[in-house]
Design a protein around this motif. Structure first.
Motif, PDB file in Angstrom:
ATOM      1  N   SER A  31      35.034  35.458  38.568  1.00  0.00           N
ATOM      2  CA  SER A  31      34.271  36.671  38.896  1.00  0.00           C
ATOM      3  C   SER A  31      33.450  37.127  37.700  1.00  0.00           C
ATOM      4  CB  SER A  31      35.211  37.798  39.336  1.00  0.00           C
ATOM      5  OG  SER A  31      35.831  37.481  40.549  1.00  0.00           O
ATOM      6  N   ALA A  32      34.066  37.135  36.529  1.00  0.00           N
ATOM      7  CA  ALA A  32      33.352  37.564  35.324  1.00  0.00           C
ATOM      8  C   ALA A  32      32.151  36.660  35.055  1.00  0.00           C
ATOM      9  CB  ALA A  32      34.292  37.574  34.124  1.00  0.00           C
ATOM     10  N   THR A  56      44.344  34.805  38.048  1.00  0.00           N
ATOM     11  CA  THR A  56      43.623  34.797  36.774  1.00  0.00           C
ATOM     12  C   THR A  56      42.333  33.997  36.895  1.00  0.00           C
ATOM     13  OG1 THR A  56      45.704  35.029  35.594  1.00  0.00           O
ATOM     14  CG2 THR A  56      43.837  34.220  34.322  1.00  0.00           C
ATOM     15  N   GLY A 100      39.685  42.428  44.614  1.00  0.00           N
ATOM     16  CA  GLY A 100      39.162  42.434  43.251  1.00  0.00           C
ATOM     17  C   GLY A 100      39.592  43.676  42.490  1.00  0.00           C
ATOM     18  N   PHE A 101      39.529  44.843  43.157  1.00  0.00           N
ATOM     19  CA  PHE A 101      39.988  46.075  42.515  1.00  0.00           C
ATOM     20  C   PHE A 101      41.477  45.969  42.191  1.00  0.00           C
ATOM     21  CE2 PHE A 101      36.182  47.837  44.619  1.00  0.00           C
ATOM     22  CZ  PHE A 101      35.621  48.519  43.557  1.00  0.00           C
ATOM     23  N   LEU A 140      39.225  52.441  39.096  1.00  0.00           N
ATOM     24  CA  LEU A 140      39.449  51.351  40.047  1.00  0.00           C
ATOM     25  C   LEU A 140      39.830  51.852  41.429  1.00  0.00           C
ATOM     26  CD1 LEU A 140      41.480  48.960  37.742  1.00  0.00           C
ATOM     27  CD2 LEU A 140      39.162  48.606  38.576  1.00  0.00           C
ATOM     28  N   LEU A 171      39.677  36.069  38.683  1.00  0.00           N
ATOM     29  CA  LEU A 171      39.078  37.076  37.797  1.00  0.00           C
ATOM     30  C   LEU A 171      38.131  36.437  36.788  1.00  0.00           C
ATOM     31  CD1 LEU A 171      41.901  39.670  37.021  1.00  0.00           C
ATOM     32  CD2 LEU A 171      39.865  39.960  38.435  1.00  0.00           C
ATOM     33  N   GLY A 180      45.889  43.544  36.273  1.00  0.00           N
ATOM     34  CA  GLY A 180      45.515  43.164  34.918  1.00  0.00           C
ATOM     35  C   GLY A 180      46.410  42.120  34.279  1.00  0.00           C
ATOM     36  N   GLN A 186      42.133  43.603  39.244  1.00  0.00           N
ATOM     37  CA  GLN A 186      41.786  44.295  38.002  1.00  0.00           C
ATOM     38  C   GLN A 186      42.865  45.307  37.630  1.00  0.00           C
ATOM     39  OE1 GLN A 186      39.311  44.035  35.769  1.00  0.00           O
ATOM     40  NE2 GLN A 186      38.234  42.408  36.826  1.00  0.00           N
TER      41      GLN A 186
END
Length: 160
Positions: A114-115, A108, A47-48, A152, A111, A54, A51
């Motif tokens: 996750s949000a 994508t 996850g880090f 991060l 992420l 990006g 991110q």
């Protein structure tokens, strides 16, 4: 063994442990739900990395800097993300000697999910603690850890 009163001051060493326990609870709950939603192989370090890659992508060197790890460790992380289908290496349009790391549609999706899951987890915490109490906790944390200190590189920071 009697439980401590949650309204009494505890020893100083308990504060970081409580903060970490809250973080760990949220991240564990996130990953359990991500697994149910089709992403069983995503780990917190992934996850880090996702991110840090990006929307705009990153080179291995940039990824290493963002995560606080070596370029070689970043390369290994990218290899794992590639094997799992979350990232890909493509030619860098600005420099043919470099490769750009980009998220795949699967990355994508992870992420985005996750949000959405974090929104549900926050709502659950608001229900348990009360909305104002949670806002107060968040405001206090913003005061003590300002937004410009967000990094991060936690995965690299924990590395021995």
């Amino acid at each position: 063994m009697a439980m401590a009163d949650p309204h009494e001051d505890g020893p100083g060493f308990a504060l970081p442990l409580l903060l970490f326990a809250g973080f760990r609870t949220l991240v564990d709950d996130l990953h359990a739900e991500l697994a149910r939603q089709g992403h069983p192989d995503v780990r917190p370090a992934h996850g880090f990395a996702l991110q840090a890659i990006g929307r705009d992508g990153a080179t291995a060197s940039e990824l290493g800097r963002r995560l606080g790890i070596s370029k070689q460790a970043a390369g290994k992380t990218v290899e794992r993300l590639e094997r799992l289908g979350y990232a890909e290496r493509v030619d860098d349009p600005a420099d043919a000697r470099r490769k750009q790391i980009r998220l795949t549609a699967r990355g994508t999706d992870a992420l985005a999910r996750s949000a959405a899951i974090f929104e549900k987890l926050r709502a659950r915490w608001a229900e348990e603690l009360g909305a104002q109490r949670l806002r107060d906790v968040e405001a206090a944390l913003r005061t003590m850890a300002p937004a410009d200190s967000f990094r991060l590189d936690a995965a690299g920071w924990f590395d021995a």
